[in-house]
Design a protein around this motif. Structure first.
Motif, short mmCIF file in Angstrom:
data_model
loop_
_atom_site.label_atom_id
_atom_site.label_comp_id
_atom_site.label_asym_id
_atom_site.label_seq_id
_atom_site.Cartn_x
_atom_site.Cartn_y
_atom_site.Cartn_z
N GLY A 157 47.07 42.61 22.11
CA GLY A 157 47.18 43.10 22.55
C GLY A 157 46.57 43.57 24.01
N ALA A 158 45.49 42.79 24.07
CA ALA A 158 44.48 42.54 25.25
C ALA A 158 44.93 42.36 26.12
N ASN A 159 44.25 42.76 27.57
CA ASN A 159 44.65 43.18 28.76
C ASN A 159 44.29 42.75 29.80
N ASN A 160 43.88 41.90 30.52
CA ASN A 160 42.80 41.68 31.68
C ASN A 160 43.14 41.85 33.21
N SER A 161 44.44 43.35 33.36
CA SER A 161 45.58 42.64 34.35
C SER A 161 44.23 43.73 35.57
N ASP A 162 42.61 44.52 34.64
CA ASP A 162 42.02 45.36 35.82
C ASP A 162 40.93 44.01 36.16
N ARG A 163 40.93 42.78 36.19
CA ARG A 163 40.13 42.09 36.71
C ARG A 163 40.38 41.56 38.04
N GLU A 164 39.05 41.63 38.30
CA GLU A 164 39.08 40.88 39.44
C GLU A 164 39.87 39.42 39.89
N TYR A 165 39.31 38.42 39.34
CA TYR A 165 40.54 37.71 39.68
C TYR A 165 42.21 37.53 38.82
N PHE A 166 42.39 38.67 38.66
CA PHE A 166 44.12 38.80 37.74
C PHE A 166 44.53 39.25 39.47
N ILE A 167 43.96 40.49 39.77
CA ILE A 167 44.14 41.28 40.99
C ILE A 167 44.74 40.51 42.06
N TYR A 168 43.65 39.41 42.34
CA TYR A 168 43.37 38.50 43.31
C TYR A 168 45.01 37.25 43.39
N HIS A 169 45.21 36.95 42.22
CA HIS A 169 46.08 36.11 42.57
C HIS A 169 47.18 36.48 42.39
N ARG A 170 47.73 37.97 41.85
CA ARG A 170 48.81 39.00 41.90
C ARG A 170 49.00 39.09 42.95
N ASP A 171 47.92 39.33 44.36
CA ASP A 171 47.80 39.59 45.13
C ASP A 171 48.66 38.58 46.19
N HIS A 172 47.79 37.11 45.83
CA HIS A 172 47.45 36.14 47.00
C HIS A 172 48.72 35.01 46.56
N THR A 173 49.65 34.39 47.17
CA THR A 173 50.44 33.58 47.46
C THR A 173 49.72 32.28 46.90
N ASP A 174 48.59 32.40 47.34
CA ASP A 174 48.06 30.41 47.73
C ASP A 174 47.39 30.36 46.56
N ARG A 175 47.39 28.56 46.07
CA ARG A 175 47.31 27.68 44.61
C ARG A 175 46.86 27.57 44.57
N GLY A 176 45.15 27.39 45.39
CA GLY A 176 43.93 26.73 45.15
C GLY A 176 42.87 27.44 44.20
N VAL A 177 42.35 27.04 43.93
CA VAL A 177 40.86 27.82 42.94
C VAL A 177 40.09 28.60 43.48
N HIS A 178 40.06 29.88 42.89
CA HIS A 178 39.69 31.21 43.01
C HIS A 178 37.91 31.27 41.99
N ILE A 179 37.03 31.82 42.62
CA ILE A 179 35.69 31.84 41.90
C ILE A 179 35.32 33.64 42.38
N GLY A 180 35.64 34.06 41.14
CA GLY A 180 35.39 35.31 41.00
C GLY A 180 33.82 35.47 40.81
N PRO A 181 33.45 37.14 41.18
CA PRO A 181 32.04 37.71 40.89
C PRO A 181 31.28 37.53 39.07
N PRO A 182 30.38 37.31 39.44
CA PRO A 182 29.83 37.38 38.11
C PRO A 182 30.37 38.45 36.91
N ILE A 183 30.68 38.64 35.69
CA ILE A 183 31.10 39.88 34.65
C ILE A 183 30.41 39.19 33.60
N LYS A 184 30.58 40.71 33.24
CA LYS A 184 30.43 40.35 31.23
C LYS A 184 31.59 40.50 30.15
N SER A 185 31.56 38.66 29.44
CA SER A 185 32.86 39.11 29.18
C SER A 185 33.81 40.16 27.68
N LYS A 186 34.55 39.73 28.17
CA LYS A 186 34.66 41.59 26.89
C LYS A 186 35.30 40.40 26.23
#
Length: 524
Positions: free
Chosen positions: A140-169
């Motif tokens: 039941g855990a969901n990470n759709s609100d994370r920056e990296y998920f939103i980025y890949h959902r909205d961008h079609t490029d297949r490259g690597v994405h490095i996101g800002p520092p966050i605290k692990s859920k």
């Protein structure tokens, strides 16, 4: 008219200095030179030491930045390599139960192999947890609100994405996210694979470097978001420094360089080496405080300055003693020199008076003869024109007969002031030639120029309106004769100039007086 340097017939106002005096001056100069030389050498050596220290620091920070950049690249590359393999498997094999179990075993093994990894996660197109490196998958855990998920959902490029520092859920630990998008068979968004890198992994590596109390190391995204900074402070994680000098001024100019500037975060002046990685959107920086780097140099400079200062004081003391002894030796001779100078000055004054007409204050006949000879020779050497104006007061004998000789003397004085004012250059000479005759010698002047000077003198005397009933005009007037030529060696003598001007003066008097004539007899 060309300006000619005035003739100086005077002697120097002082006799040559006594032989002992230059020794005093030389001693003072030598002591001063030695002291100044010691100070300048020390300043030069100190400044060169500073430049060497700064140059060595720039090399050290440059190498440190390279090491940090290589470490960041290796860390991200290790995580990204795992993600590339997972994306390929997911896009080929899909999410079947058997495959997920195998995926779970695979990601657990990869996390164990790579010490920088905090975990590996796979999310479907809705952000639900599909598989991860944890022993048990959270339901039941969901990470759709994370920056990296939103980025890949909205961008079609297949490259690597490095996101800002966050605290692990899952653990609450600070992490850096490295993620890639994977697609379904129809090319639509299928989900995200994520590798999280431990912040502590970077901290442990950076703490190995000796950067002083005010040094700084940081890794940031290309857009200016800080991922990690030493000294470590949670408030700096994810901070936007895109408007700081490094990102605003220096990075656009060069991808790697060393610059010295004041930090906008804490106001410390640092020697800063930075690098922008080619493979990943990261910027690394290593900076050392300039004040800390120069601390030893400053202390050594103070010690050396004190030593040189003491040496200079000793040399100055010894030099002053020597100079004082020399000064005592020349003091008696100086008294004799002053007495001799006074006598010579008196002689010079007498000589000057001997060259001056006592009645009119103009140069006398003796000074005129000397000046004429010198200027004639100069004009011959330079092939320049020399002009002479000969002036005579009209009907002056009658003036003396009518008004007396005392009045005649006053008349000559008034006229001589006008004649003296008629010369405007240092080289010109006004002189009393004899009786009521006066002359004006004009070096570097032709006939036309001499005529202008003579006419101005004639008009000025006429405008004095000195009463003279024995003259046809009723006032005192003058007549003048002019001659000018360029002397030729062995063909001309100074006397020729006087004779020609005198002839012109005679012609002027014969033409009714109060006029000016040149040696050829033509009127002005």
């Amino acid at each position: 008219m060309t300006t000619i340097t005035a003739i100086n017939t005077e002697r120097p106002t002082q006799a040559p200095a006594p032989k002992k005096l230059p020794i005093t001056t030389l001693a003072i100069g030598f002591v001063v030179l030695v002291c100044i030389s010691l100070i300048l050498i020390q300043v030069w050596v100190t400044w060169k030491a500073r430049e060497v220290q700064l140059a060595e620091t720039e090399r050290a920070t440059y190498n440190l930045a390279r090491s940090i950049g290589q470490h960041a690249y290796d860390t991200i590359k290790g995580a990204d390599t795992v993600l590339v393999g997972l994306v390929e498997r997911l896009e080929v094999e899909g999410f079947s139960e058997s495959h997920l179990q195998r995926f779970h075993a695979l990601v657990v093994k990869r996390v164990e192999e790579l010490p920088q990894l905090h975990g590996i996660f796979v999310y479907d197109q809705a952000g639900n947890w599909v598989v991860n490196s944890q022993p048990e998958l959270k339901k039941g855990a969901n990470n759709s609100d994370r920056e990296y998920f939103i980025y890949h959902r909205d961008h079609t490029d297949r490259g690597v994405h490095i996101g800002p520092p966050i605290k692990s859920k899952s653990t609450g630990e600070w992490i850096i996210t490295v993620s890639r998008r994977f697609n379904k068979s129809d090319g639509s968004f299928g989900g995200v694979v994520l590798a999280t890198v431990k912040m502590s992994y970077f901290k442990k590596f950076y703490e190995q470097f000796e950067i002083g109390n005010s040094g700084a190391i940081f890794v940031a995204l290309n857009q200016g978001i800080i991922l990690l900074r030493r000294p470590f402070e949670e408030k700096t994680l994810g901070k936007d420094i895109s408007q700081f000098p490094l990102f605003r001024e220096y990075l656009p100019q060069a991808r790697a360089a060393t610059k010295t500037f004041t930090s906008a975060q804490d106001g410390v002046v640092r020697i800063n080496s930075y690098r922008q990685l080619d493979e990943y959107p990261l910027v690394v920086s290593a900076a050392l405080s300039r004040d800390e780097v120069l601390a030893d140099w400053k202390s050594n400079t103070i010690i050396h300055a004190i030593g040189v200062g003491c040496l200079v004081i000793v040399l100055a003391f010894i030099g002053s003693r020597l100079i004082r002894q020399i000064a005592l030796r020349v003091q008696a001779e100086a008294e004799l020199v002053r007495a001799r100078n006074s006598l010579e000055q008196l002689n010079q004054t007498l000589e000057k008076l001997a060259m001056q007409d006592g009645l009119t204050g103009l140069a006398n006949r003796r000074q005129f003869d000397i000046a004429l000879k010198d200027e004639f020779s100069r004009a011959m050497r330079n092939a320049s024109s020399l002009a002479l104006i000969m002036i005579d007061v009209d009907c002056f004998k009658q003036y003396n007969d009518i008004y007396g000789h005392a009045a005649g003397d006053e008349c000559l004085r008034a006229i001589s002031k006008v004649v003296a004012a008629g010369k405007h250059r240092p080289g010109d000479l006004s002189a009393r030639y004899g009786g009521e005759e006066m002359v004006v010698l004009l070096p570097g002047t032709d006939v036309a120029g001499a005529m202008k000077v003579a006419e101005s003198i004639r008009q000025a005397i006429y405008q004095l309106e000195l009463k003279h009933s024995g003259n046809a005009t009723g006032v005192v007037t003058i007549s003048a004769g002019i001659d000018a030529f360029v002397p030729v060696r062995e063909n001309n003598q100074p006397l020729e100039l006087i004779q020609a001007a005198d002839k012109a003066l005679y012609y002027a008097k014969s033409q009714g007086r109060n006029c000016i004539r040149v040696s050829n007899g033509h009127p002005t």
